[in-house]
Design an enzyme around this catalytic site. Structure first.
Site, mmCIF file in Angstrom:
data_model
loop_
_atom_site.group_PDB
_atom_site.id
_atom_site.type_symbol
_atom_site.label_atom_id
_atom_site.label_comp_id
_atom_site.label_asym_id
_atom_site.label_seq_id
_atom_site.Cartn_x
_atom_site.Cartn_y
_atom_site.Cartn_z
ATOM 1 N N ASP A 20 -11.700 2.155 31.843
ATOM 2 C CA ASP A 20 -12.587 1.331 32.676
ATOM 3 C C ASP A 20 -11.726 0.455 33.559
ATOM 4 O OD1 ASP A 20 -14.803 0.058 33.774
ATOM 5 O OD2 ASP A 20 -15.072 -1.302 32.095
ATOM 6 N N SER A 21 -12.299 -0.052 34.647
ATOM 7 C CA SER A 21 -11.583 -1.021 35.471
ATOM 8 C C SER A 21 -11.452 -2.360 34.742
ATOM 9 C CB SER A 21 -12.308 -1.222 36.802
ATOM 10 O OG SER A 21 -13.637 -1.629 36.570
ATOM 11 N N CYS A 84 -16.655 3.899 33.517
ATOM 12 C CA CYS A 84 -16.726 2.997 34.657
ATOM 13 C C CYS A 84 -17.528 3.735 35.713
ATOM 14 C CB CYS A 84 -15.302 2.731 35.157
ATOM 15 S SG CYS A 84 -15.195 1.860 36.732
ATOM 16 N N GLU A 161 -20.791 -11.890 31.937
ATOM 17 C CA GLU A 161 -19.471 -12.438 31.608
ATOM 18 C C GLU A 161 -19.536 -13.950 31.341
ATOM 19 O OE1 GLU A 161 -16.327 -10.954 34.106
ATOM 20 O OE2 GLU A 161 -16.753 -8.917 33.440
ATOM 21 N N CYS A 199 -24.445 0.630 35.061
ATOM 22 C CA CYS A 199 -23.241 -0.200 34.992
ATOM 23 C C CYS A 199 -22.984 -0.501 33.525
ATOM 24 C CB CYS A 199 -23.454 -1.500 35.780
ATOM 25 S SG CYS A 199 -22.147 -2.724 35.518
ATOM 26 N N HIS A 201 -21.820 -2.958 32.040
ATOM 27 C CA HIS A 201 -22.152 -4.306 31.550
ATOM 28 C C HIS A 201 -23.632 -4.417 31.154
ATOM 29 C CE1 HIS A 201 -18.293 -5.700 33.078
ATOM 30 N NE2 HIS A 201 -18.558 -6.935 32.751
#
Lengths: 287, 287
Positions: A20-21, A84, A161, A199, A201
């Site tokens: 993943d990035s 990702c 985050e 995504c 996240h």
């Protein structure tokens, strides 16, 4: 490879590289571990160069290929999962050209799960700006006869985050984004019955998102769909190992690398992985 | 330098290089242009490698030094403004070592303006995670006998980039952040009478922020303070040019470079600069 090494490898299952990035891809790793607890996992977060979402295709392809080579050449991964969405959308060909092992991105399994689910043939996709700009989900759905309407939701990653995964502000942002997406779908004459989380996240917002979607719309998680597809492709090897030689390990065998910001990775990663990530090793890929 | 080039340079004022990891620093450029409309400006946004805020000091120092060398060696900047709080906090020494021209960051002017304003000797600072983790503002305030309490506000940059600069969600996020910051100040026994905007994106939220601060707390913009300090240092040259030789130009003389995502820069940059950024030139610094 020596005989001893070869025996160890057989005894402990395939090495699956997960890239993943950042560390959002740990949600994909979590789903992979649940499906294949006997496998060994090597995760690389290219945190020095994140986010890929705001970069050009050329830059993303170069970064992703370097990361894939690290996992295969230095960590001996035999199967790569590109956890990702941006890299899957923009760099899958570059990654496949860079390494001699099978590569699975998150877009095709997500689109496949959406196509398998939808009855109306219309789905919605939420993702980062770069993933939406690539229209990779719409194209993958289109190849399956499904029409997708996509929306970039750039505030959701920072909200996750910040740890506001169950916060009134996040609920309001999700409500606004989904209202705009539903309006766009209606405007296009579509009746979507599925929403793809495009995504890595977003699985952490699943609760908030499920409370916001209209009745009759199912939330589809690309991370889970990807883990299911990886397990299917690796079925023979994983099952063989599990049945014949290996006692289930005490915990999952995971080694984590990051190109920068190891502290943030260690601090936030456990939320994504669902248990402590342990020590994260720093690796320098240049750039 | 040929005689013709040298005459052109004298006639059109100093070349000021302005550097940021992205395009937030355009708010600093805007303040610089207002103060020194006769100067020529070369702006570089290292968009291929943003955000610096989540990277390590070593990585940030390397990126910032490369960017500074581009502005000085290739664009012949004679004065550098580091319009990036993270780079100012973590890489000012590295930049000064990399180039032979004067370098001004945004932290010291911001702290100086806060110290000049405060009567209680206590101020608050909001900034990105990396800037706050560096405690650069607290240290710069401390050197002036002022106590600063700092808070990272990671959602504000994405809210600005989403264009929600005057949106109820942004007002609520600002309210939550400032309530937490005021509580921390009270807990430390401080009575702050100033709030420093320690991130180049935040001037776009000045209206929302000013409506949220308690009475008696003044909002101080590091971008404006930095432009004032740059104008002071360059006063002789700029004034000399303005008085003696140059007709005011039709518009500001600005040339913009970015290391990636030129389209996003062009699209969003005008909001920060206050007028169209025009053509943004792509430059490859490697990495």
């Amino acid at each position: 490879m020596s005989v001893a090494e070869s025996v160890t490898e057989l005894a402990s299952g395939p090495v699956i590289g997960v890239f993943d990035s950042g560390f959002g891809g740990l949600t994909v790793l979590r789903a992979l571990v649940e499906r294949m607890p006997q496998a060994r996992f090597v995760f690389l977060g290219d945190t020095a160069r994140l986010p890929y979402g705001s970069k050009s295709q050329r830059t993303i392809a170069r970064y992703a290929a370097e990361s894939a080579r690290f996992l295969v050449e230095e960590q001996r991964a035999e199967f790569l999962v590109i956890a990702c969405n941006t890299a899957s959308a923009l760099a899958l060909d570059a990654i496949e050209a860079a390494v001699p092992v099978p590569v699975l991105g998150v877009i095709e399994p997500g689109a496949e799960a959406a196509a398998a689910h939808t009855k109306t043939g219309n789905v919605m996709v939420i993702a980062t700006e770069a993933t939406v700009a690539s229209h990779a989900y719409a194209a993958a759905c289109g190849r399956r006869g499904v029409r997708a309407v996509e929306k970039a939701c750039p505030l959701l990653v920072p909200l996750v985050e910040e740890g506001w995964t169950d916060h009134p502000v996040t609920a309001e942002v999700v409500r606004i984004y989904l209202a705009e997406l539903l309006e766009a779908a209606r405007h296009a004459g579509l009746q979507p019955d599925a929403l793809v989380l495009g995504c890595t996240h977003y699985p952490l917002l699943r609760g908030v998102i499920e409370r916001s979607v209209p009745e009759g719309v199912t939330v589809i998680d690309s991370a889970e769909a990807t883990a299911a597809e990886a397990a299917r492709r690796l079925a023979t090897r994983v099952r063989g190992v599990a049945c014949e030689t290996v006692e289930p390990a005490a915990g999952p065998q995971i080694r984590c690398f990051a190109t920068d910001s190891v502290a943030k990775f260690e601090r936030l990663g456990s939320r994504f992985l669902g248990h402590p990530v342990g020590v994260v090793e720093l690796v320098d890929l240049g750039g």
